[in-house]
Design an enzyme around this catalytic site. Structure first.
Site, PDB file in Angstrom:
ATOM      1  N   GLU A  84     -32.707  23.569   8.044  1.00 46.51           N
ATOM      2  CA  GLU A  84     -33.212  24.897   7.736  1.00 46.51           C
ATOM      3  C   GLU A  84     -34.645  25.005   8.260  1.00 46.51           C
ATOM      4  OE1 GLU A  84     -33.233  26.101   3.602  1.00 46.51           O
ATOM      5  OE2 GLU A  84     -33.683  28.155   4.139  1.00 46.51           O
ATOM      6  N   GLY A  97     -40.284  20.621  -0.264  1.00 41.97           N
ATOM      7  CA  GLY A  97     -39.880  19.955  -1.499  1.00 41.97           C
ATOM      8  C   GLY A  97     -38.522  19.281  -1.408  1.00 41.97           C
ATOM      9  N   MET A 156     -34.077  20.029   0.148  1.00 46.25           N
ATOM     10  CA  MET A 156     -33.186  20.863   0.948  1.00 46.25           C
ATOM     11  C   MET A 156     -31.763  20.777   0.424  1.00 46.25           C
ATOM     12  SD  MET A 156     -32.921  22.986   3.365  1.00 46.25           S
ATOM     13  CE  MET A 156     -31.326  23.745   3.596  1.00 46.25           C
ATOM     14  N   GLU A 157     -31.153  21.950   0.262  1.00 43.58           N
ATOM     15  CA  GLU A 157     -29.882  22.083  -0.445  1.00 43.58           C
ATOM     16  C   GLU A 157     -28.632  21.844   0.397  1.00 43.58           C
ATOM     17  OE1 GLU A 157     -32.007  24.729   0.272  1.00 43.58           O
ATOM     18  OE2 GLU A 157     -30.867  26.517   0.815  1.00 43.58           O
ATOM     19  N   ASN A 158     -28.699  21.086   1.490  1.00 46.53           N
ATOM     20  CA  ASN A 158     -27.524  20.846   2.337  1.00 46.53           C
ATOM     21  C   ASN A 158     -26.276  20.607   1.491  1.00 46.53           C
ATOM     22  OD1 ASN A 158     -29.536  20.487   4.514  1.00 46.53           O
ATOM     23  ND2 ASN A 158     -29.925  18.570   3.433  1.00 46.53           N
ATOM     24  N   HIS A 202     -33.120  23.428  -8.845  1.00 47.89           N
ATOM     25  CA  HIS A 202     -33.183  24.419  -7.762  1.00 47.89           C
ATOM     26  C   HIS A 202     -32.151  24.107  -6.674  1.00 47.89           C
ATOM     27  CE1 HIS A 202     -35.340  27.357  -5.150  1.00 47.89           C
ATOM     28  NE2 HIS A 202     -34.907  26.564  -4.181  1.00 47.89           N
ATOM     29  N   GLU A 203     -32.155  22.893  -6.173  1.00 48.47           N
ATOM     30  CA  GLU A 203     -31.231  22.549  -5.082  1.00 48.47           C
ATOM     31  C   GLU A 203     -29.784  22.582  -5.572  1.00 48.47           C
ATOM     32  OE1 GLU A 203     -32.788  22.804  -2.437  1.00 48.47           O
ATOM     33  OE2 GLU A 203     -34.787  22.428  -3.265  1.00 48.47           O
ATOM     34  N   HIS A 231     -28.535  26.136  -5.714  1.00 48.65           N
ATOM     35  CA  HIS A 231     -28.247  26.674  -4.384  1.00 48.65           C
ATOM     36  C   HIS A 231     -26.773  26.498  -3.998  1.00 48.65           C
ATOM     37  CE1 HIS A 231     -31.766  28.302  -2.455  1.00 48.65           C
ATOM     38  NE2 HIS A 231     -32.473  27.201  -2.453  1.00 48.65           N
ATOM     39  N   GLU A 291     -33.415  32.485  -2.086  1.00 45.02           N
ATOM     40  CA  GLU A 291     -34.551  31.775  -2.676  1.00 45.02           C
ATOM     41  C   GLU A 291     -35.074  32.438  -3.950  1.00 45.02           C
ATOM     42  OE1 GLU A 291     -35.002  28.910  -2.043  1.00 45.02           O
ATOM     43  OE2 GLU A 291     -34.214  28.610  -0.019  1.00 45.02           O
TER      44      GLU A 291
HETATM   45  N1  TRP Z   1     -34.292  25.828   1.337  1.00 43.24           N
HETATM   46  C1  TRP Z   1     -35.168  24.826   0.811  1.00 43.24           C
HETATM   47  C2  TRP Z   1     -35.335  25.118  -0.658  1.00 43.24           C
HETATM   48  O1  TRP Z   1     -35.753  26.151  -1.045  1.00 43.24           O
HETATM   49  C3  TRP Z   1     -36.518  24.766   1.396  1.00 43.24           C
HETATM   50  C4  TRP Z   1     -36.682  24.592   2.853  1.00 43.24           C
HETATM   51  C5  TRP Z   1     -36.682  25.528   3.797  1.00 43.24           C
HETATM   52  C6  TRP Z   1     -37.066  23.425   3.517  1.00 43.24           C
HETATM   53  N2  TRP Z   1     -37.039  25.018   5.001  1.00 43.24           N
HETATM   54  C7  TRP Z   1     -37.297  23.755   4.857  1.00 43.24           C
HETATM   55  C8  TRP Z   1     -37.242  22.143   3.090  1.00 43.24           C
HETATM   56  C9  TRP Z   1     -37.752  22.817   5.767  1.00 43.24           C
HETATM   57  C10 TRP Z   1     -37.673  21.218   4.002  1.00 43.24           C
HETATM   58  C11 TRP Z   1     -37.941  21.542   5.323  1.00 43.24           C
HETATM   59  O2  TRP Z   1     -35.025  24.337  -1.483  1.00 43.24           O
HETATM   60 ZN    ZN Z   2     -34.521  27.078  -2.280  1.00 44.26          ZN
END
Ligand code: TRP
Ligand code: ZN
Length: 883
Positions: A130, A270, A272-274, A306-307, A310, A329
C-alpha cells in the site's frame, strides 16, 4: 542500475474528477518468487480481461527499480516493437480481449531502502504494497478497483529462509534440490494488489488459536525474531479480544483458517492490513512490562485491533480509488477507538483521541496542506495518509453514529458490508447506506467529505423569562482552493446542570431526544437558536459534550462556570475541557501581560485543582488527565503568532505555583498510590500514570521538596520494575540539570543497548528535553553509533520527537532547528522519500510565526526545493506550503 537517473519526470497531479474505470480487469494471478542470494526473480501469470469494448492498449504500472526478464502473451514472447517500457510503466499495444500474460522481473531487495515493494529488514524479506508498492514487484494494473484471486509459490534456501509466508492459507510445502524448499499460499478472496504480502526469513512463531462464534478454528501466529518471543503475548491477547469484539459488536467473523502477523524493525508506518498476513512495525507488537510503557501497551492493542478490523472494513470491502482512502481508514480508526474504549476507559480514551486530533489534525486543517477527508487531487498518494483522512475521518464516522444512534448505525454498517462485499466502494456509497438504513437525511452532512478546515462554533445565552435561548453560530476558515464554505451539519451535544450540581433535562424548542449524556442538537445553519424551557437561574450548560464534533468552540461560559463544570459535570470530556480552558486562558493571559484578571483566574484553577486532588472514587488515569496542563503545542495553536518561549515560561510558572500551593496534598497522594503501582491491572496502570504526573509537580515545588523529589526519581529510575516507571523517571532526569544526569543516561543505554525499541526511547527522551542545549544534543546524537538514517523508527525518535514535541527548542530564534530539520530531510530523501516527506510538516506552518522566524523557515523550505532529484513526495509538500 542507477534508478534515480531512470526516474520518470515529476509526477502529474491526479484528480478525483478524472476517475475512469479500469480498461482491463485481472481476475486471477499466480506468482512465483524465486529467492536467491542477492536477487529475487518474480514470475507473474495473470488472466486479463478487457472491461467492455474499449480499444485501449494495455497499460501496466511498473518501476525503475526492477528489471524485465521476460514478457509473453498467451505463451508467446511479445515482440519488442509491440510494447514500450518506460521508467514507471509498460504499455502493450494490440492485446486481445482476453489473454494470459506472463511477466518475469528481477528485484534487488537488499538495495531497497525505500521500504516499499519487496525489501530486506534485518536479513528477512518482506513486502509493503500500500498504496502503490506492488508495481515495484511486477508490472501490473496497480489500482484498488482491480481485484484478483492470488496464488503464490515461494522458493528459497531452507536455512536462510526457513519461514515462507503469503496471504491466505498455506496449501502446500515441499523440498527442492540445492538445499531449497518451497511453500504455496492461496487466498480465495479477490483483493487489490495493495493487500498482497510476502515474508521470507528466519522467524519464530508465537502461536495460539481462536474459535469463531460459528465454531471455525483459526490458527493465530505472530512471527518475530527468536529473542522477541517473550514480548508477543499482549499482542496475541489483543488480537483475540479484537476478534471477539468484532463478533459481538458487528457480528463479523474472521474468514480464513490462518491469521498471521509478522513484526519487522524497518517499517514506514505503524502496520499493514494485508489479507491474512499483517506486517507490523515491531513497535506495535513487541511489549512486556520491562521494555514497554503502559502507553506502548495501549498502542499495541489499538493497532492490532485496527489491522484486524480492516479485514472487513478495507479488505472484504475495499476502496475504488485512493481518494476514497477515508472509507477504510476513517471507519477503521473509529472501530479501533471504540474497541479500545470498551477494553479500557471510555473517558480516558476519548480524551486521548481528542488530544491527537487537536495536536496534529487541527494544525493540518489550518495550514497550507489542508484537505478534505476525501481529497480532490494529489501528486503522491503517500502524502495523503494524514491525520485528516484517518482521525478527522474517524470523527466524521462518529458523528454519523451520533446522528443515527448506535443501534441503527451498527445495522447500517453491516448492511454496507453485505451490499459491497467483494467490491471496491466509495465514500458516497457508504453515506448512501447510512442515510437509507438509518433513515436520516445526510444531504448537508456530506459536506464533511468535501470541505476542509475546522469549523468554529460560538454559543451565547439569552434569558427569556423562564427560558434560556442558546444562540449557536458556525463559521469555517478558508483553506487552499476553498475560500468560502457552506454551513456544516454539526451534531452538538448539550446538557444542563443546576446549581446543586445535578443534571436537569429541560424541554427544547427543536425535536431532540434527551439521554443520560445530554441532548443532541442538529446545528445546520450559520446562525440558529435553541430554546430550553423552564431553566432555573444559575443553571450552567455543558456544551460540546463528548467532543461530539471536530470543531473549536467559544462561548459566553464564564471562568466561574467553567470551574463549576470541572467539579460537577457528569461528562468526562467536558470536565477535562473545562479545566484545560481555564488553564489555557490563564497561561495566555500571562503571556499577553493581561495581569488584571490572572489572579482571579488562578484562584479558580487552584481550587478546581485541589478539588480534583481530593476526589475519591475516581479513575486514576482520568485524575491524571485532569491534572495535566495543556501542552505547549496546544497552547501555541491558540495564539495568532506563536511565542514559543513565552508559552514555555508561562506554563512553567503555572506548574510551579500549583506545585507549591498543593504540596501537601500532592505528596500525600503520591505516598498513597506509589504502593499500588505493581501489576498490569487498569488500577495499577492508573496509579503509575497519576504518580508520574504528581512527580512532575513535586520536582517543581519548594527547594526542600525538590530535593526529596529528586531522591525519589533517582531511586525510581534504578529500582523500577516496569518501563513505565523507569522511563517517566528518565524523562524528568533528562529535563533536569542533576549532576547524575549523564550517569543515568549512560546507565540506561548500557542496560538496554540490545533492545532497539528501548533505545528509540533513549533517543526520544533526550530530544524532548527542554534544556537549552537540546538542539546540540540532537545533532550530536545523529553521529552516535546507534543512529541510522535507514531505520524510520530511529529517525523519528530522535528527529521528530524534537521537531514535533519540543516546541520551545525547535523554534530556536536563530533558525538552527529549522535548518537541522531541512538537512535531515535532504539526506533522508535519497534513502527513504516516504519517511522524509512525513517529517516535513513542522516546516510548513511558517505563517504562524513572527517575521524573523518566518524568513528562516521559508529559507529552509526553499533550500529543499534546490535539491537535485528531490522526490515527488517531499516536493509536493514543500511546494504546497510555499504557495
Ligand atoms: N493501511 C495501513 C493502516 O492504516 C497504513 C499504511 C498505508 C502503511 N501505507 C503504508 C503502512 C505504507 C506501512 C507503509 O493500517
Ligand atoms: Zn488503517
Amino acid at each position: 542500475m542507477d534508478a534515480s537517473s531512470m526516474m520518470a519526470s515529476p509526477k502529474q497531479e491526479i484528480k478525483l474528477a478524472d476517475y475512469q474505470p479500469p480498461a482491463f480487469f485481472i481476475d486471477n494471478i499466480t506468482l512465483t518468487f524465486k529467492i536467491y542470494g542477492d536477487y529475487v526473480d518474480v514470475h507473474a501469470k495473470s488472466f486479463i480481461k478487457r472491461n467492455g469494448n474499449n480499444t485501449n492498449a494495455l497499460a501496466l504500472d511498473g518501476s525503475p527499480y526492477m528489471e524485465l526478464l521476460n514478457l509473453s502473451i498467451d505463451g508467446e514472447a511479445v515482440d519488442k516493437a509491440l510494447y514500450t517500457l518506460g521508467g514507471a510503466n509498460l504499455t502493450i499495444n494490440d492485446v486481445p480481449d482476453e489473454f494470459i500474460i506472463d511477466i518475469t522481473t528481477r528485484l534487488k531487495p537488499a538495495e531497497n531502502s525505500r521500504l516499499e515493494g519487496l525489501y530486506a529488514s534485518g536479513g528477512n524479506l518482506c513486502t509493503q504494497c500500500e498504496a502503490e508498492g506492488f508495481r515495484h514487484i511486477t508490472y501490473y494494473i496497480d489500482r484498488p478497483d482491480v481485484l484478483a484471486v492470488y496464488s503464490v509459490r515461494i522458493e528459497a534456501d531452507k536455512d536462510e529462509y526457513p519461514v515462507l509466508l503469503s496471504n491466505g492459507d498455506n496449501t502446500e510445502n515441499g523440498i527442492l534440490d540445492n538445499n531449497r524448499h518451497y511453500a504455496c499460499w492461496n487466498d480465495p478472496y479477490p483483493k487489490p494488489s495493495y493487500l498482497f504480502a510476502l515474508v521470507a526469513g528466519k522467524l519464530s512463531a508465537y502461536s495460539d488459536r481462536y474459535v469463531t462464534k460459528s465454531g471455525r478454528e483459526v490458527a493465530l501466529n505472530i512471527y518475530v525474531r527468536e529473542p522477541d518471543l517473550d514480548k508477543c503475548d499482549y499482542a496475541m491477547q489483543s488480537l483475540k479480544r479484537s476478534m471477539k469484539w468484532d463478533e459481538d459488536e458487528y457480528g463479523l467473523e474472521y474468514d480464513l483458517g490462518t491469521y498471521n502477523i509478522v513484526a519487522v524493525s524497518d517499517f514506514n508506518m505503524g502496520a499493514m492490513e494485508n489479507k491474512g498476513l499483517n506486517v507490523f512495525n515491531t513497535k506495535y507488537v513487541l511489549a512486556n512490562q520491562q521494555t514497554a510503557t503502559d502507553t506502548d501497551f495501549d498502542n499495541v492493542e489499538g493497532v492490532i485491533g485496527h489491522e484486524y478490523f480492516h479485514n472487513w472494513t478495507g479488505n472484504r470491502v475495499t476502496c475504488r480509488d485512493w481518494f476514497q482512502l477515508s472509507l477504510k481508514e476513517g471507519l477503521t480508526v473509529f472501530r479501533d477507538q471504540e474497541f479500545s474504549s470498551d477494553m479500557t476507559s471510555r473517558a480516558v480514551k476519548r480524551i486521548a483521541d481528542v488530544r491527537v486530533l487537536r495536536m496534529i489534525q487541527f494544525p493540518e486543517d489550518a495550514g497550507p496542506l489542508a484537505h478534505p477527508i476525501r481529497p480532490e487531487s494529489y501528486v503522491e498518494i503517500n502524502n495523503f495518509y494524514t491525520a485528516t483522512v484517518y482521525n478527522k475521518g474517524a470523527e466524521v464516522i462518529r458523528m454519523i453514529q451520533a446522528l443515527l444512534g448506535k443501534k441503527a448505525f451498527n445495522t447500517a454498517v453491516r448492511q454496507y458490508l453485505t451490499e459491497f462485499d467483494g467490491q471496491a466502494a466509495t465514500c458516497a456509497d457508504f453515506v448512501d447506506v447510512m442515510e437509507r438504513v438509518g433513515q436520516k437525511d445526510l444531504t448537508q452532512f456530506r459536506r464533511w467529505y468535501s470541505q476542509a478546515g475546522t469549523p468554529s462554533i460560538d454559543v451565547s445565552r439569552k434569558r427569556d423569562g423562564n427560558d434560556v435561548i442558546l444562540k449557536v453560530s458556525q463559521s469555517c476558515m478558508a483553506t487552499p482552493g476553498q475560500s468560502s464554505k457552506a454551513p456544516f451539519h454539526i451534531p452538538f451535544m448539550v446538557g444542563w446542570i443546576d446549581k446543586a450540581g445535578e443534571a436537569i433535562f429541560p424541554d427544547v424548542s427543536e425535536k431532540v431526544n434527551w439521554t443520560e449524556n445530554g441532548c443532541l442538537l442538529d446545528v445546520t445553519a450559520q446562525e440558529q437558536e435553541f430554546k430550553f424551557y423552564n431553566v432555573p437561574e444559575d443553571c450552567v450548560p455543558s456544551l460540546h459534550r463528548g467532543f461530539s464534533a471536530p470543531v473549536t468552540l467559544t462561548s459566553d461560559i464564564s471562568d466561574e462556570e467553567k470551574a463549576f463544570l470541572v467539579s460537577h459535570d457528569s461528562d468526562a470530556y467536558a470536565r477535562w475541557q473545562a479545566i484545560q480552558e481555564l488553564a489555557s486562558s490563564y497561561i495566555l493571559n500571562i503571556v499577553e501581560g493581561e495581569m488584571s484578571i490572572v489572579d482571579e483566574q488562578y484562584q479558580l484553577i487552584a481550587s478546581a485543582f485541589s478539588t480534583i486532588l481530593q476526589q475519591e472514587n475516581i479513575d486514576l488515569s482520568f485524575m491524571a488527565e485532569l491534572l495535566t496542563l495543556p501542552t505547549e503545542v496546544y497552547l501555541g495553536q491558540l495564539q495568532d503568532t506563536l511565542q514559543p518561549d513565552a508559552i514555555y515560561d508561562a506554563r512553567e510558572s503555572l506548574l510551579g505555583k500549583l506545585a507549591n500551593d498543593n504540596e501537601q496534598s500532592i505528596n500525600n497522594l503520591f505516598a498513597m498510590f506509589k504502593s499500588q503501582t505493581a501489576g498490569q491491572t487498569q488500577s495499577a496502570k492508573g496509579a503509575r500514570r497519576l504518580c508520574s504526573v504528581l512527580l512532575s509537580y513535586m520536582i517543581r515545588g519548594k527547594s526542600e521538596a525538590r530535593d526529596s523529589a529528586k531522591e525519589e526519581i533517582l531511586s525510581q529510575f534504578y529500582k523500577a520494575s516496569t518501563m513505565t516507571e523507569q522511563l517517566s523517571a528518565l524523562m524528568l532526569i533528562s529535563d533536569s540539570d542533576y549532576v547524575e544526569r549523564e550517569d543515568v543516561l549512560k546507565h540506561f543505554y548500557e542496560q538496554w543497548q540490545t533492545d532497539d525499541l528501548v533505545i528509540d526511547k533513549w533517543f526520544a527522551v533526550q530530544a524532548q528535553s527542554k534544556r537549552l542545549d537540546t538542539l546540540d544534543t540532537v545533532k550530536h546524537l545523529m553521529c552516535h553509533e546507534a543512529f541510522s538514517y535507514q531505520n524510520p523508527n530511529r529517525i523519528r525518535s530522535l528527529v521528530s520527537s524534537f521537531t514535533m514535541m519540543n516546541q520551545v527548542r525547535f523554534h530556536s530564534a536563530d533558525g538552527a532547528g529549522y535548518s537541522m530539520l531541512s538537512n535531515v530531510i535532504k539526506k533522508l530523501d535519497k534513502i527513504n522519500p516516504q519517511t522524509a516527506a512525513r517529517m516535513v510538516a513542522p516546516l510548513c506552518r511558517w505563517q504562524r510565526l513572527d517575521s524573523i522566524r518566518q524568513t528562516l523557515m521559508i529559507d529552509s523550505l526553499k533550500e529543499l526545493l534546490n535539491v537535485e532529484n528531490l522526490s515527488d513526495d517531499v516536493r509536493e509538500l514543500v511546494q504546497k506550503s510555499l504557495q
